[in-house]
Scaffold this motif. Sequence first.
Motif, mmCIF file in Angstrom:
data_model
loop_
_atom_site.group_PDB
_atom_site.id
_atom_site.type_symbol
_atom_site.label_atom_id
_atom_site.label_comp_id
_atom_site.label_asym_id
_atom_site.label_seq_id
_atom_site.Cartn_x
_atom_site.Cartn_y
_atom_site.Cartn_z
ATOM 1 N N UNK A 13 0.835 -1.191 0.000
ATOM 2 C CA UNK A 13 0.000 0.000 0.000
ATOM 3 C C UNK A 13 0.878 1.253 0.000
ATOM 4 N N UNK A 14 0.237 2.398 0.002
ATOM 5 C CA UNK A 14 0.964 3.660 -0.008
ATOM 6 C C UNK A 14 1.698 3.890 1.306
ATOM 7 N N UNK A 15 2.650 4.800 1.245
ATOM 8 C CA UNK A 15 3.429 5.210 2.407
ATOM 9 C C UNK A 15 2.493 5.819 3.445
ATOM 10 N N UNK A 16 2.617 5.370 4.715
ATOM 11 C CA UNK A 16 1.755 5.849 5.799
ATOM 12 C C UNK A 16 2.494 6.897 6.635
ATOM 13 N N UNK A 17 2.042 8.143 6.525
ATOM 14 C CA UNK A 17 2.570 9.226 7.343
ATOM 15 C C UNK A 17 1.584 9.435 8.490
ATOM 16 N N UNK A 18 1.973 9.064 9.701
ATOM 17 C CA UNK A 18 1.065 9.086 10.841
ATOM 18 C C UNK A 18 1.336 10.334 11.682
ATOM 19 N N UNK A 37 0.949 9.607 -3.465
ATOM 20 C CA UNK A 37 2.089 8.812 -3.001
ATOM 21 C C UNK A 37 2.070 8.574 -1.486
ATOM 22 N N UNK A 38 1.313 9.376 -0.765
ATOM 23 C CA UNK A 38 1.348 9.302 0.696
ATOM 24 C C UNK A 38 -0.073 9.276 1.242
ATOM 25 N N UNK A 39 -0.303 8.394 2.206
ATOM 26 C CA UNK A 39 -1.553 8.412 2.970
ATOM 27 C C UNK A 39 -1.256 9.037 4.328
ATOM 28 N N UNK A 97 9.858 16.247 -1.101
ATOM 29 C CA UNK A 97 11.041 16.203 -1.964
ATOM 30 C C UNK A 97 12.185 15.399 -1.327
ATOM 31 N N UNK A 98 12.570 15.795 -0.086
ATOM 32 C CA UNK A 98 13.619 15.011 0.589
ATOM 33 C C UNK A 98 13.146 13.584 0.811
ATOM 34 N N UNK A 99 11.900 13.463 1.220
ATOM 35 C CA UNK A 99 11.305 12.139 1.421
ATOM 36 C C UNK A 99 10.846 11.620 0.056
ATOM 37 N N UNK A 100 11.838 11.332 -0.793
ATOM 38 C CA UNK A 100 11.518 10.932 -2.170
ATOM 39 C C UNK A 100 11.075 9.469 -2.223
ATOM 40 N N UNK A 101 10.912 8.973 -3.422
ATOM 41 C CA UNK A 101 10.370 7.632 -3.615
ATOM 42 C C UNK A 101 11.260 6.567 -2.989
#
Length: 588
Positions: A53-58, A121-123, A253-257
């Motif tokens: 799944x997508x990247x989880x930013x909590x 790209x981010x959840x 940007x810094x937190x790229x793929x």
Amino acid sequence: MLMTGSVLQEQQRDLLQQERALVSELHTHLAQFVEIDPARVKTLQQVMTALDELFLLVIVGEFNAGKSATINALLRAQVMQEGVIPTTHAITMLRYSTQEAHKQRGDGTLDIGYPATFLRDITIVDTPGVNAVLREHQQLTEDFIPRSDLVLFIASVDRPFTESERAFLERMRTWGKKIVIVLNKTDLLRTPQALQEVLGFVSNNCKSLLGFTPQIFPVSAQNAQQAQQSSGPEATSLWEQSGFAPLEHFLFYTLDEVERIRLKLLTPLGVMQRLLTETRGVVGQRANLLAEDARTITTIENQLQLHREDMEINFEHRLGEIENIILEMRERGDRFFDETIRLGRIFDLLHPERIKNEFQAKVAGDSERRIDATVQNLIDWLVEQEQRFWQDVMEYLDRRKEVSARRETAMMGSVDRQFDYNRRTLLQEVARTAHSVVSTYDRDTEASELSSGLRNSVVQAVVVGGGGIGLGAAIVAATTVAALDITGVLAGILLLGVGFYIVPAKRKSAKRDFNLKMDELRARLHQAMGEQFQKELTNSSRRVIDAIAPYTRFVRGEQDRTESALTHISHMESETQRLGDEVKSLQG
């Protein structure tokens, strides 16, 4: 999705496969040994599923720190509800959608769709505030932390690094999470110097109390939202003052793929490491209990060995008392031969019954009574010592149970229930056996049975066909027979008229033959009584060994399993560390 298509390069695909294999190994080996928390297993399964799944930013933090306001500032819209009281009551998943939409899921999670480009790209996950009045809100947050790929911890400059924040950050760190601190409400500070003081305070405390130096972004969600509602130079100025530009640059940007892939692959490894750490703790607690159990068994076995050695030493002393009685008979027998085998008593020698009576009076005397009394004392001693040993075992196990109960109470919840039940049941069974033996021990019955076995065995060895004769009577009878056999032979020699010149020699020969027979008798007595004593002592020891045997088998078997589990844990910890190092070295 993040982990599909061309993004999933060969190295990443291999790492993902290794992680899945490690999770499978974790379930296979540890689930057979310890009672793993089902919640932990569920978390690990969710994390593995989330790899696709997508990247989880909590987003986490105390209530009213500005979590929802920060998310709204990033979205540049009032999507999340804000307020001075807790407004987020459930886990909220903010996903990409072509239009804004709200959907309540069956598990209580709220899905919000919004057309923000970065959500492709981010959840973003909004969580209830920690340290809220409603404790279930904090639990929801803590349960979701393990699934996060990156944690944004929102704090407020007006109460930075509170004790509850420190405790929460410490719990998050145990999951191996990358934590970025967003210090909100900088608009409350009047000078840049005040901001630097707050930043230093938070950074230094994180380093000294939590062991890491955090990346900190000072922001003002209020200024960011006002900038979005303004225009022209005022909007530009407010946006610069908000500090959101560096935060957005880091997130988008810094937190790229590649970095997102790296962090996502590290997520299950952190969960596995936490689970392995907890499992090692459970296994360690079990190993400690088993070590105490093993010491209990060893103590009983050592005491049993010492008991046996003491018994053997004391037995030799008590057997020596019986042999001394026989030696006294032998000495009196020597005097009897000197007084009897001489020419002056030739006519007495022709009357065996008279010689027999004289022998019994002068040689046997009260030996029969003394031997029987000594043997009875020996039997009583054997019975008393066995009872006393069981009493000692019982008292020791009672003390051991008290200590064990205190330790089990202290470790409640650390050791799985089935193992704890098995070991306590077996230990209690040994204690019950000891109590039963002590409370039902009939000394008279035990002495009677032991006496019967000892007497019959020894009498049969000393005098063939002794039947039910007493041991003292058997020894005296054997001594009398030996003496009369010799005196009868001498009488026959004397009657042939040969003895006038050789009586002294024959008397000497008769005494030698008598002494040899007495030595033989004493040797047979020593051997027979020693064998019977060893038999009884072995039976007594066997009863103790049999009583602790189930407990012994359980403890030693569980120690083998514990050692095996620790080996597997060490192997998986090494593999987790190795995979973590490989993931961290991924290159874009």
